[in-house]
Design an enzyme around this catalytic site. Structure first.
Site, PDB file in Angstrom:
ATOM      1  N   HIS A  50       0.875  -1.179   0.000  1.00 13.49           N
ATOM      2  CA  HIS A  50       0.000   0.000   0.000  1.00 13.49           C
ATOM      3  C   HIS A  50       0.913   1.230   0.000  1.00 13.49           C
ATOM      4  O   HIS A  50       2.013   1.185   0.568  1.00 13.49           O
ATOM      5  CB  HIS A  50      -0.830  -0.051   1.291  1.00 13.49           C
ATOM      6  CG  HIS A  50      -1.898   0.986   1.402  1.00 13.49           C
ATOM      7  ND1 HIS A  50      -1.632   2.288   1.742  1.00 13.49           N
ATOM      8  CD2 HIS A  50      -3.244   0.910   1.260  1.00 13.49           C
ATOM      9  CE1 HIS A  50      -2.768   2.970   1.791  1.00 13.49           C
ATOM     10  NE2 HIS A  50      -3.762   2.158   1.497  1.00 13.49           N
TER      11      HIS A  50
ATOM     12  N   ASP B  41       3.181  -4.484   8.245  1.00 11.64           N
ATOM     13  CA  ASP B  41       1.979  -3.663   8.097  1.00 11.64           C
ATOM     14  C   ASP B  41       0.771  -4.599   8.234  1.00 11.64           C
ATOM     15  O   ASP B  41       0.434  -5.336   7.312  1.00 11.64           O
ATOM     16  CB  ASP B  41       2.024  -2.982   6.718  1.00 11.64           C
ATOM     17  CG  ASP B  41       0.718  -2.274   6.380  1.00 11.64           C
ATOM     18  OD1 ASP B  41      -0.238  -2.380   7.169  1.00 11.64           O
ATOM     19  OD2 ASP B  41       0.657  -1.628   5.318  1.00 11.64           O
TER      20      ASP B  41
ATOM     21  N   GLN C 198      -4.413  -5.001   7.089  1.00 12.26           N
ATOM     22  CA  GLN C 198      -5.433  -5.918   6.561  1.00 12.26           C
ATOM     23  C   GLN C 198      -5.420  -7.264   7.285  1.00 12.26           C
ATOM     24  O   GLN C 198      -6.113  -8.193   6.872  1.00 12.26           O
ATOM     25  CB  GLN C 198      -5.220  -6.144   5.060  1.00 12.26           C
ATOM     26  CG  GLN C 198      -5.400  -4.912   4.220  1.00 12.26           C
ATOM     27  CD  GLN C 198      -6.825  -4.368   4.234  1.00 12.26           C
ATOM     28  OE1 GLN C 198      -7.781  -5.088   4.508  1.00 12.26           O
ATOM     29  NE2 GLN C 198      -6.973  -3.083   3.960  1.00 12.26           N
TER      30      GLN C 198
ATOM     31  N   LYS D  30     -10.330  -0.543  10.734  1.00 11.57           N
ATOM     32  CA  LYS D  30     -10.492  -1.711   9.864  1.00 11.57           C
ATOM     33  C   LYS D  30     -10.820  -2.947  10.698  1.00 11.57           C
ATOM     34  O   LYS D  30     -10.859  -4.058  10.175  1.00 11.57           O
ATOM     35  CB  LYS D  30      -9.212  -1.943   9.063  1.00 11.57           C
ATOM     36  CG  LYS D  30      -8.911  -0.837   8.055  1.00 11.57           C
ATOM     37  CD  LYS D  30      -7.677  -1.173   7.266  1.00 11.57           C
ATOM     38  CE  LYS D  30      -7.103  -0.001   6.517  1.00 11.57           C
ATOM     39  NZ  LYS D  30      -7.899   0.466   5.386  1.00 11.57           N
TER      40      LYS D  30
ATOM     41  N   CYS E 254      -4.743   2.181  -3.692  1.00 10.07           N
ATOM     42  CA  CYS E 254      -3.533   2.810  -3.133  1.00 10.07           C
ATOM     43  C   CYS E 254      -2.327   1.889  -3.264  1.00 10.07           C
ATOM     44  O   CYS E 254      -1.488   1.819  -2.349  1.00 10.07           O
ATOM     45  CB  CYS E 254      -3.721   3.206  -1.668  1.00 10.07           C
ATOM     46  SG  CYS E 254      -4.884   4.505  -1.433  1.00 10.07           S
TER      47      CYS E 254
HETATM   48  N1  PLP Z   1      -1.594  -0.582   4.738  1.00  7.92           N
HETATM   49  C1  PLP Z   1      -2.523  -1.356   4.165  1.00  7.92           C
HETATM   50  C2  PLP Z   1      -2.158  -2.744   3.730  1.00  7.92           C
HETATM   51  C3  PLP Z   1      -3.826  -0.871   3.993  1.00  7.92           C
HETATM   52  O1  PLP Z   1      -4.745  -1.641   3.423  1.00  7.92           O
HETATM   53  C4  PLP Z   1      -4.118   0.443   4.425  1.00  7.92           C
HETATM   54  C5  PLP Z   1      -5.466   1.006   4.204  1.00  7.92           C
HETATM   55  O2  PLP Z   1      -6.238   0.541   3.418  1.00  7.92           O
HETATM   56  C6  PLP Z   1      -3.116   1.199   5.035  1.00  7.92           C
HETATM   57  C7  PLP Z   1      -1.868   0.655   5.172  1.00  7.92           C
HETATM   58  C8  PLP Z   1      -3.398   2.568   5.547  1.00  7.92           C
HETATM   59  O3  PLP Z   1      -4.269   2.504   6.624  1.00  7.92           O
HETATM   60  P1  PLP Z   1      -4.862   3.833   7.302  1.00  7.92           P
HETATM   61  O4  PLP Z   1      -5.501   4.606   6.189  1.00  7.92           O
HETATM   62  O5  PLP Z   1      -5.831   3.339   8.301  1.00  7.92           O
HETATM   63  O6  PLP Z   1      -3.730   4.570   7.896  1.00  7.92           O
END
Ligand code: PLP
Length: 407
Positions: free
Chosen positions: A123, A200, A203, A226, A365
């Site tokens: 992401h 990270d 998900q 999430k 993203c």
């Molecule tokens: N990393 C991953 C794999 C994500 O799916 C997301 C959001 O969809 C993020 C980071 C960013 O999360 P946040 O917008 O809650 O900071």
């Protein structure tokens, strides 16, 4: 005992909402999940009965709010199996957690010519902060290739690891494909060479049990919104010994120990060193309520149900002529990204929206990963504990209609 989905759904009033005069079918949980009433009520309760600033008041309400917030931190310690509260830092979410590490860890541990390894599937939140850091420091970004089925190419990772590698930062679960990465193996490969790791978990945290001590990662990050919790709050787990060596990220109240003009300012202890300013107190407290919601169901049942949904939806979708799933690896969490031959994902998503279905379309993203698969975007179905097989059936029927309309 099997899962009572109706009882679970009844805790989410929004699922009864009509959108565009149709009953909502919500399949956009990867972007954000819906919130159970207990989470929503906990925020109201805070403002009705407990509202006060934390950590710096001797009065009753301040102590009440502080206790509730710190109990939430303890709940998070157990949830990820951290060693102590010093390792749980509240942030605004995954993005802020990664930015904090990129700035603070980067400042202390990364120098010119050092290398950071990420993967092709990241992401943007786990990509752009490292690009910035590398630019600032004269360090290099290395990118692990992925196989066509969406899985990580571990041989390529092995070939990238070298004496200059400082950090490997990868997703636990891909937000595009739902593929679960072998993070245990990756952390082991890093540990053998004294390399730091960031996982990270944006998900993963509502689908998989996390045990940071067993995993051995340096950092693990995720967002409450999430995982049935409120927006605006997330977690940075970090190993205490490393966090202690990192400089503060932001400065101001709360992270201060002593300030005067004639001597150097000193900083608060962990975890407060990284929590400048007034935190998002009600959201943090309500996050604990979301953790209780997850724990009361239990990961075993969550996984069983989501796996059933995933297998069922995969089979039904693949039966549609011209539909291709991006990310066919067997080890997957509850996400399906697909394209329909000759149709733009945006058109498909827009027509599904007209029929009451909330799905995500586009690059999620993760532009480099979408480009790697040679598509302009995908339609993404991301499932949660309250979704049902009937909803999958409805969506598949709707998709067939959409296909006929657009063809
Ligand atoms: N990393 C991953 C794999 C994500 O799916 C997301 C959001 O969809 C993020 C980071 C960013 O999360 P946040 O917008 O809650 O900071």
């Amino acid at each position: 005992m099997s899962l009572d989905i109706n009882a679970i759904r009844s805790q989410f009033p929004i699922l009864e909402t009509q959108v565009r005069n149709k009953k909502l079918v919500y399949f956009d949980n990867g972007a954000t999940s819906q919130k159970p009433l207990r989470v929503i009520n906990r925020i109201s309760h805070y403002y009705l009965h407990e509202n006060s600033n934390v950590h710096r008041g001797v009065h009753f309400l301040s102590q009440l709010a502080t206790d509730a917030m710190e109990q939430a931190r303890e709940k998070l310690v157990s949830f990820v199996h951290a060693e102590s509260i010093e390792e749980i830092i509240f942030t605004k979410g995954t993005t802020e957690s990664i930015n904090l590490v990129a700035h603070s860890f980067g400042n202390r541990f990364v120098g010119a010519e050092d290398e950071i390894i990420i993967s092709e599937m990241e992401h943007h939140a786990n990509l752009v902060p490292w690009q910035f850091l590398c630019k600032d420091k004269g360090a290099k970004l290395r990118v692990i290739k992925t196989h066509d089925d969406g899985s990580l190419d571990l041989n390529h990772l092995q070939s990238l690891i070298g004496p200059k590698t400082r950090l490997i930062s990868i997703a636990h679960v891909s937000n595009v494909t739902g593929v679960i990465n072998p993070v245990e193996e990756v952390v082991k490969m890093a540990q053998d060479k004294g390399i730091f790791t960031l996982i990270d978990g944006a998900q993963a945290s509502s689908h998989l049990q996390i045990d940071v001590q067993k995993l051995g990662c340096t950092f693990y990050v995720f967002s409450a919104h999430k995982m049935y919790g409120p927006m605006g709050v997330g977690v940075l787990y970090g190993q205490k010994a490393i966090l202690e060596q990192m400089p503060p990220y932001q400065s101001g109240g709360e992270m201060i120990d002593r300030v005067c003009f004639s001597e150097e300012t000193t900083f608060n202890v962990l975890p407060f060193k990284f929590e400048a300013g007034t935190p998002m107190v009600p959201e943090i407290i309500a996050f604990a309520e979301a953790i209780d919601f997850i724990n009361e169901i239990g990961f075993e049942k969550i996984q069983q149900h989501e796996h059933e949904l995933l297998s069922y939806a995969t089979e039904k979708l693949l039966a549609i002529d011209g539909l291709k799933i991006i990310g066919t690896h067997a080890h997957k969490s509850a996400v399906i990204s697909f394209v329909l031959q000759g149709l733009h994902p945006y058109d498909v998503g827009s027509l599904l929206d007209q029929m009451g279905f909330a799905l995500r379309t586009g690059n999620h993203c993760a532009q480099p990963f979408i480009q790697r698969h040679g598509v302009s975007g995908t339609v993404r179905l991301s499932l949660a504990i309250y979704n049902t097989l009937e909803e999958v059936d409805l969506m598949v029927e709707a998709l067939k209609k959409v296909k006929n309309m657009l063809s």
